[in-house]
Design a protein around this motif. Structure first.
Motif, short mmCIF file in Angstrom:
data_model
loop_
_atom_site.label_atom_id
_atom_site.label_comp_id
_atom_site.label_asym_id
_atom_site.label_seq_id
_atom_site.Cartn_x
_atom_site.Cartn_y
_atom_site.Cartn_z
N GLN A 128 38.55 28.68 40.56
CA GLN A 128 39.20 27.81 41.53
C GLN A 128 38.52 26.26 41.69
N LEU A 129 37.55 26.05 41.01
CA LEU A 129 36.92 24.64 41.15
C LEU A 129 36.98 24.05 39.86
N GLU A 140 38.05 21.48 44.59
CA GLU A 140 39.12 22.67 44.62
C GLU A 140 40.33 22.10 43.91
N LYS A 141 41.19 23.12 43.17
CA LYS A 141 42.26 22.72 42.45
C LYS A 141 43.61 22.59 43.20
N TYR A 153 42.09 16.04 47.46
CA TYR A 153 41.44 17.52 47.27
C TYR A 153 39.97 17.47 47.80
N HIS A 316 32.89 29.94 48.44
CA HIS A 316 32.61 29.56 46.95
C HIS A 316 31.01 29.76 46.70
#
Length: 792
Positions: A128-129, A140-141, A153, A316
């Motif tokens: 996700q990163l 984060e994407k 972002y 995370h």
């Protein structure tokens, strides 16, 4: 006991994690070599790269040894060539096992380095990163805010901290990046690339892995024909992407336009690499006009930032897989004891004292009014600026382009502002000179025109208004200022600079009366007065070393020296315990961003000697050196050498002691403090009070030189202070830094995150340390504005 919340999250369970290091003996490094410490750091970096694991040079009584993770020593070569030295490696059977619950000073270094690397590698596996570069920053994407063109972002930095109880924690703080939601066109012309995209930063979507790159060149090659690869069997970029991108391939790779253009960037080794234009997403800095309607969301107030950090940790960082073990992180941050320094009393002229400590006979004020009262005391005719030694010869240089427009109005109001702040019997009556800026094509031409206008003048202080630059970039203005400062210094003139582009926004031309006037709109009058006041303070009074006020409470250090290095120029500022005597000096240095042992010793001896000669009283016995950024080992040794030389010469007391502290640059994860309170029964968070400090250990702490009282937007970032040598308690080091930060000479009503030692070095380095090359200067290209804004 009252406490404040931090953004350090304790590591609760290491899950059986352990680290074992191989010890490799090193031959060929001697502490007698001038490059010894530099070579140790260079060896550490080389070993880390060769072993693909963190290598650390340990200093032992028998000499340096290299510690590398178990099994990695086989990747080391037999020898390495460093700066004027060749080192040989001798494998040994010695191993060091790191017990995270029972550490020695040696294994503590290994533990921190191991955890930092292990946490970074663990977070890298999170799909996700994405990680922009080698720093410990992750984003984060998916954007948290967006408009039709770009997204904001959320990301975070994470570093390892040692807690006062001996445990470890993760320091977590959020950052934001602004990135276009759509990539560049697949087929891009060379003129369009050069005018809009060259030398800008982009996010390169290498499949599901994203990286930051700076695009430096356009090619006519297509994705299907551009040849790449490290071996002799070079193949097309398209084929290379299909073989090297993570599987399964992303939709972007699968749908890549084979006829799209290839752009080029330079990697960390300065090697040119190709990238499809279709995979590049523009990144914008905080000053770009394209992001202004989204940028406001990035200013996080304490409760918002705290929520962001808590979300990052829970999503995370709560459970980190490391070396087959699961390390768990406590979701509840560590709370520090609430400790605070009182702002120091300040001394103005006529022995007037401003006090937030209720000192008898002083002018009292609350902490919330501390800044406002500093300005009021400075403007009070019964108080005013403390130092009034006279301004010597003064010059005011203005461009001809303003001479017959608003120049006369500026001259009159500026002189009045200086005289209002600096009531002196001689007054401020500068010699006004106009220089021809109409025909200059380059910044060198401008500097020569300024120097020619004052060719017959000698010595004194000069305020120079720099004309409007054809390309409005900070670098262009700095180059002109640096070049002009050098030209004027040849005549013994010390220069300060203002910019015509800033001043002209206040003046209006009335066509009916055919006059230029200062603003009369009440919304602009306050800003105009503030502009003139700040210009008077910074460009006249501070340049002439006329300090507005000083400390009425002495510092713990009897001499404090601030050191900073910018490029190849070093700045030194020495301050006496009451700050009434200040000595500043600069010197060229061969090494970039650092000082040699000889040069540092020489400059420390010079500024401390000058300060003690200017001061009266007993010989100083407590010396503190504050290094802006990292203090390198040769600089620490130089400080020791300087102290011994000063003792021999009788400049300081025979029993004088030395303390050296670093004020580190901000890392990826800034330390934060959150003060909680209750509003109608609801728990909320706000910035800590002015002067709040936190001690993490005997050698490390943080102090809030800004705070709740000043209502600065966003979240306070406490200043990091590390003691690297000496015995002065860290609390006293922090208090001295806080008191020196209260000397907000450049903006009395405001607050400053850095002490005056750092700020004065910044002032003297901002112009003299700016590089410029008058051999290669070219006239800048004309500015063209695009329909979507920005410079084309």
């Amino acid at each position: 006991m009252k406490t404040v919340e931090t953004n350090i999250f304790p590591i609760r369970d290491f899950g059986g994690l352990n680290a074992v290091y191989d010890i490799v003996a090193i031959d060929g490094l001697s502490a007698d070599q001038d490059e010894y410490h530099e070579n140790c750091h260079r060896l550490q970096r080389r070993a880390t790269k060769l072993c693909n694991a963190a290598g650390i040079v340990l200093q032992r009584a028998t000499g340096p040894v290299l510690a590398v993770p178990e099994g990695a020593s086989s990747k080391l070569p037999a020898s390495l060539v460093l700066a004027r030295a060749k080192v040989n490696f001798r494998p040994s059977t010695e191993k060091v096992r790191v017990d995270f619950k029972k550490l020695t000073p040696e294994t503590e270094r290994l533990a921190i380095r191991y955890l930092q690397t292990a946490v970074r590698d663990s977070v890298r596996q999170n799909g996700q990163l994405w990680q922009p570069d080698s720093r410990n920053l992750f984003f984060e994407k998916s954007p948290v805010e967006s408009n039709n063109l770009l997204g904001m972002y959320r990301g975070f930095g994470v570093t390892i901290a040692r807690l006062p109880d001996g445990g470890f924690g993760l320091v977590v703080d959020v950052q934001f990046k602004f990135i276009a939601l759509r990539p560049l066109k697949a087929r891009l012309s060379e003129p369009e690339f050069n005018s809009r995209h060259r030398m800008h930063t982009f996010v390169y979507h290498f499949g599901d892995l994203w990286y930051e790159v700076e695009l430096v060149g356009w090619t006519s090659a297509e994705v299907a024909t551009y040849r790449c690869g490290e071996s002799d069997a070079r193949r097309s970029l398209l084929s290379w992407l299909h073989d090297h991108c993570p599987r399964p391939l992303s939709a972007e790779i699968a749908r890549l336009d084979k006829g799209g253009n290839v752009l080029e960037y330079a990697n960390a080794d300065n090697e040119t690499r190709g990238v499809p234009a279709q995979l590049c997403y523009r990144m914008y800095d905080s000053g770009a006009p394209e992001i202004q309607d989204v940028h406001r969301y990035a200013t996080r107030f304490p409760d918002e930032r705290r929520d962001d950090v808590a979300l990052i940790v829970s999503q995370h960082l709560a459970r980190l897989p490391i070396a087959g073990q699961v390390v768990t992180v406590d979701p509840t941050p560590w709370r520090a004891p609430h400790t605070r320094f009182d702002p120091p009393d300040l001394r103005f002229a006529n022995n007037r004292i401003l006090s937030a400590r209720h000192t008898p006979g002083s002018t009292p004020c609350g902490v919330a009014d501390y800044g406002r009262m500093r300005l009021r005391m400075l403007e009070d005719q019964n108080a005013g600026p403390l130092v009034r030694d006279g301004l010597c010869q003064q010059y005011l240089l203005l461009p001809k382009t303003v001479e017959h427009t608003w120049g006369a109005v500026f001259e009159k109001d500026f002189v009045a502002a200086v005289n209002h702040l600096y009531p002196h019997e001689q007054g401020y009556d500068p010699k006004v000179i106009f220089f021809d800026d109409t025909s200059a094509r380059t910044f060198v031409d401008q500097a020569d025109a300024i120097a020619q206008a004052v060719a017959e003048c000698r010595d004194g202080y000069v305020v120079v208004m720099l004309p409007d630059a054809k390309v409005r970039t900070p670098q262009r203005e700095d180059e002109l200022a640096a070049c002009t400062a050098e030209r004027l210094a040849a005549n013994g003139m010390i220069a300060a600079f203002v910019h015509a582009t800033s001043a002209q926004t206040f003046y209006r031309y009335h066509s009916q009366n055919r006059v230029w006037e200062a603003p009369s709109d009440h919304r602009l009058v306050g800003r105009y007065r503030s502009y003139l006041r700040l210009a008077a303070l910074n460009k006249v009074m501070l340049t002439a070393r006329q300090w507005p006020f000083a400390l009425a409470n002495k510092l713990h250090a009897e001499v404090t020296v601030g050191i900073d290095v910018k490029g190849h120029t070093a700045g030194f500022t020495a301050v006496c315990p009451t700050s009434t005597k200040v000595c500043c000096d600069t010197s060229e240095t061969k090494r970039k961003e650092r000082l040699s042992r000889r040069k540092c010793r020489e400059m420390l001896v010079r500024v401390i000697t000058r300060l003690t000669q200017a001061s009266t009283g007993l010989l100083p016995a407590t010396i503190v050196v504050q290094r802006d950024g990292r203090m390198f080992e040769p600089e620490i040794e130089a400080a020791k050498d300087a102290l011994e030389e000063l003792k021999r010469e009788g400049v300081v007391a025979a029993n004088a002691v030395l303390t050296c502290v670093e004020i580190p640059k901000s890392g990826g994860a800034a330390f934060r403090l959150f003060d909680d309170f209750f509003d109608r029964g609801v728990r909320k968070f706000r910035n800590p009070e002015y002067g709040t400090y936190c001690v993490l250990g005997a050698n490390e702490g943080f102090v809030c030189n800004t705070g709740l009282a000043f209502r600065v937007p966003g979240t306070v970032r406490p200043l990091h202070v590390k003691r690297v040598l000496g015995s002065m308690p860290i609390e006293q080091c922090l208090e001295d830094v806080f008191h020196l930060a209260c000397l907000t000479w450049s903006q009395p009503e405001g607050c400053s995150r850095h002490p005056v030692t750092v700020r004065l070095n910044d002032r003297q380095l901002v112009d003299v340390a700016t590089p410029f090359d008058d051999e290669d200067d070219e006239a800048p290209a004309a500015v063209v504005r695009g329909s979507e804004g920005g410079v084309l």
